[in-house]
Design an enzyme around this catalytic site. Structure first.
Site, PDB file in Angstrom:
ATOM      1  N   PRO A  94     -82.515  29.788 -44.259  1.00  0.00           N
ATOM      2  CA  PRO A  94     -82.847  30.928 -45.126  1.00  0.00           C
ATOM      3  C   PRO A  94     -83.587  30.494 -46.391  1.00  0.00           C
ATOM      4  O   PRO A  94     -83.283  29.461 -46.980  1.00  0.00           O
ATOM      5  CB  PRO A  94     -81.461  31.470 -45.501  1.00  0.00           C
TER       6      PRO A  94
ATOM      7  N   ARG B 150     -86.015  33.316 -48.324  1.00  0.00           N
ATOM      8  CA  ARG B 150     -86.164  34.620 -48.973  1.00  0.00           C
ATOM      9  C   ARG B 150     -84.815  35.281 -49.259  1.00  0.00           C
ATOM     10  O   ARG B 150     -84.586  35.824 -50.334  1.00  0.00           O
ATOM     11  CB  ARG B 150     -86.989  35.522 -48.039  1.00  0.00           C
TER      12      ARG B 150
ATOM     13  N   ARG C 146     -98.213  37.849 -53.154  1.00  0.00           N
ATOM     14  CA  ARG C 146     -97.740  38.661 -52.029  1.00  0.00           C
ATOM     15  C   ARG C 146     -98.398  40.055 -51.972  1.00  0.00           C
ATOM     16  O   ARG C 146     -98.794  40.491 -50.896  1.00  0.00           O
ATOM     17  CB  ARG C 146     -96.209  38.773 -52.032  1.00  0.00           C
TER      18      ARG C 146
ATOM     19  N   TYR D 193    -100.408  40.288 -48.555  1.00  0.00           N
ATOM     20  CA  TYR D 193     -99.720  41.054 -47.496  1.00  0.00           C
ATOM     21  C   TYR D 193     -99.613  42.537 -47.821  1.00  0.00           C
ATOM     22  O   TYR D 193     -98.927  43.251 -47.091  1.00  0.00           O
ATOM     23  CB  TYR D 193     -98.274  40.550 -47.318  1.00  0.00           C
TER      24      TYR D 193
ATOM     25  N   CYS E 148    -110.648  37.329 -61.532  1.00  0.00           N
ATOM     26  CA  CYS E 148    -111.890  38.047 -61.239  1.00  0.00           C
ATOM     27  C   CYS E 148    -111.997  38.364 -59.755  1.00  0.00           C
ATOM     28  O   CYS E 148    -112.842  37.814 -59.036  1.00  0.00           O
ATOM     29  CB  CYS E 148    -113.080  37.224 -61.719  1.00  0.00           C
TER      30      CYS E 148
HETATM   31  C1  LIG Z   1     -89.829  27.157 -40.019  1.00  0.00           C
HETATM   32  C2  LIG Z   1     -89.392  28.086 -41.082  1.00  0.00           C
HETATM   33  N1  LIG Z   1     -88.092  28.138 -41.397  1.00  0.00           N
HETATM   34  C3  LIG Z   1     -87.632  28.957 -42.372  1.00  0.00           C
HETATM   35  C4  LIG Z   1     -88.492  29.770 -43.071  1.00  0.00           C
HETATM   36  C5  LIG Z   1     -87.920  30.623 -44.175  1.00  0.00           C
HETATM   37  O1  LIG Z   1     -88.067  31.976 -43.968  1.00  0.00           O
HETATM   38  P1  LIG Z   1     -87.362  32.979 -44.991  1.00  0.00           P
HETATM   39  O2  LIG Z   1     -87.755  32.567 -46.337  1.00  0.00           O
HETATM   40  O3  LIG Z   1     -87.873  34.307 -44.617  1.00  0.00           O
HETATM   41  O4  LIG Z   1     -85.896  32.865 -44.757  1.00  0.00           O
HETATM   42  C6  LIG Z   1     -89.849  29.769 -42.776  1.00  0.00           C
HETATM   43  C7  LIG Z   1     -90.766  30.647 -43.518  1.00  0.00           C
HETATM   44  O5  LIG Z   1     -91.919  30.728 -43.356  1.00  0.00           O
HETATM   45  C8  LIG Z   1     -90.319  28.895 -41.764  1.00  0.00           C
HETATM   46  O6  LIG Z   1     -91.617  28.824 -41.464  1.00  0.00           O
END
Ligand SMILES: Cc1ncc(COP(=O)(O)O)c(C=O)c1O
Length: 477
Positions: A312, A314, A350, A354, A393
């Site tokens: 994890p 995010r 972001r 996105y 810019c």
């Molecule tokens: C291989 C891998 N593991 C874990 C993550 C972490 O994802 P998150 O921050 O959504 O938990 C990522 C994010 O790009 C990833 O590429």
């Protein structure tokens, strides 16, 4: 104030330590006005209590699988954030040699580091196996780290391609150091997230197709230095539905059966990251909902010895951080109102990359506009649609477009919420702006954990031009 981290308030992992108190936004017990006054803007502010709460909630949810959490360093790589998460018992998930060195400098033993990343270089593989090749070995003492030569290999490589596995096998032979590896499986499952952050479809660059994996386990079964320990999968981020994880785990379980049928003993399953958070209030399912769906699928395997890892990023950091910016200028266009800020796509990309939503609200809103729900159109009177834009810019340099906000004056502070993950880690020096400062708040204590990058630092690599001494081409007269 920490009591406001109650779980019921937010459905996702959005336990955050940011609340209005005496008219102004605070991180835990510290006023963001005071922080901005002391270190300037733009500044990232993190809440240690929120980091702890999010980590612990995820840990609890997956405790029936005894899942080990490896923090995705890419989400917020600050050394002191990594140290905090390390103190909670987290390992580290890294995707480059640079992140690996950070994880190690933050006090993580190499055995607790998982090294993913799609284009690992030979130098990175060497440093991952033997600290003598660490590019920061000489500086380790400054960070309280001992001799890099003693540090040993990473706990696991997550391998993205057949050719990367061949490289790792060759380097283990050259150095005489054994390696453990999981194969990253591309399960061809749609995570139903933004196309740029979908990683588990056949058309994506990540992982090895499930039907090619058994041949690799066969080929490396007798390898003297490389142990294929299991499987890794990461389908995207954020994954706002439970079903794609369920579909993925089903692909993995079939593959594990097939490998066992062929006489292999895979003992590790790394399920990756992607667990979502509330950017909008109530947007994400609860982490407990993911666990409720996945635990029954995996519990029997875990009883039989399968070791589960999660990565994890995010879900721990996004709602544990805000970006504070100062409105430098106001402009009333013919069609819209612009708030020109010192934060923009260079500090938080972001929205531009996105079209991601970040809730934005004044640090000291006018009376009657406190503590709104974090949604695109708060149900409050006297709001005016604004474009919140940065100094870069590019027309794409925006933090929000057409966002209803209360009256804001030149010099006011705005807080951009849910910015703790993929904020500073994706910041750039575009238009020659230094990277923002970072502050970690813990209760009533605020610590600057990264100074604002000075212009002199930006110019350093250009200070001494040197003529290249190139090899002469052979065969020329
Ligand atoms: C291989 C891998 N593991 C874990 C993550 C972490 O994802 P998150 O921050 O959504 O938990 C990522 C994010 O790009 C990833 O590429």
């Amino acid at each position: 104030m920490i009591s406001t981290l109650e779980e019921g308030r937010s459905r996702g992992l959005g336990l955050d330590g940011f609340r209005y108190h005496q008219g102004a936004l605070h991180a835990e017990e510290v006023s963001l006005e005071h922080i901005a006054g002391a270190v300037g803007t733009p500044v990232y502010v993190y809440s240690a209590a929120a980091v702890r709460a999010s980590f612990e909630r995820l840990h609890r949810a997956f405790a029936p699988l005894s899942a080990e959490l490896h923090f995705a360093v890419k989400s917020c790589p600050n050394l002191h954030v990594c140290r905090l998460i390390r103190s909670l018992g987290g390992g580290m998930d890294v995707v480059s040699g640079g992140e690996m060195e950070r994880a190690w400098l933050a006090g993580t033993p190499m055995r607790d580091i998982v090294f993913a990343g799609v284009a690992k270089t030979e130098d990175e593989v060497k440093a991952a196996l033997d600290g003598r090749f660490s590019p920061v070995a000489a500086a380790a003492g400054h960070f309280g780290r001992g001799d890099a030569g003693e540090r040993g290999p990473v706990g696991m490589f997550n391998v993205e391609s057949e050719s990367e596995l061949a490289l790792i096998a060759r380097v283990t032979g050259d150095l005489g150091v054994p390696a453990r590896a999981c194969i990253r499986v591309n399960p061809d499952v749609d995570a139903k997230t933004h196309e740029y952050t979908t990683t588990g479809l056949e058309e994506n660059k990540f992982g090895i197709y499930a039907d090619r994996v058994p041949a690799l386990f066969d080929a490396y079964a007798e390898h003297p230095q490389v142990e294929l320990a299991g499987l890794h999968v990461h389908i995207g981020s954020p994954v706002n539905q439970v079903q794609p994880y369920v579909d993925t785990v089903r692909v993995i379980l079939r593959l594990l059966d097939r490998l066992e049928g062929a006489g292999h003993r895979p003992s590790v399953l790394d399920l990756g990251g992607g667990w979502p958070v509330d950017y909008h209030q109530g947007e994400a399912p609860r982490v407990e909902d993911y666990a409720a769906a996945l635990v029954p699928l995996l519990a029997d395997r875990v009883r039989r010895g399968l070791h589960v890892l999660l990565e994890p990023g995010r879900s721990i950091m996004a709602n544990s951080g805000v970006l504070v910016t100062r409105v430098q200028h106001l402009k009333q266009g013919r069609q819209k109102r612009f708030l020109m800020c010192d934060a923009g796509m260079h500090t938080l990309i972001r929205p531009a990359l996105y079209r991601a939503f970040h809730f934005i609200w004044p640090v000291r809103p006018p009376a009657g506009h406190l503590s709104p729900e974090r949604r695109e159109r708060p149900d409050l009177p006297d709001l005016v649609d604004c474009d919140v834009v940065g100094p870069i810019c590019e027309t794409g340099d925006f933090l929000a477009r057409g966002r209803p906000l209360p009256e804001v004056a030149q010099g006011d502070l705005l807080a951009i919420f849910s910015a703790g993950a993929y904020g500073v880690s994706m910041a750039s020096n575009y238009n020659d702006h230094g990277r923002p400062a970072e502050v970690l708040v813990d209760g009533s204590k605020a610590t600057v954990i990264a100074e604002r990058q000075p212009l002199a630092g930006l110019l350093e690599t250009e200070r001494r031009p040197r003529e290249l001494q190139l090899a002469k081409e052979s065969g020329t007269a």
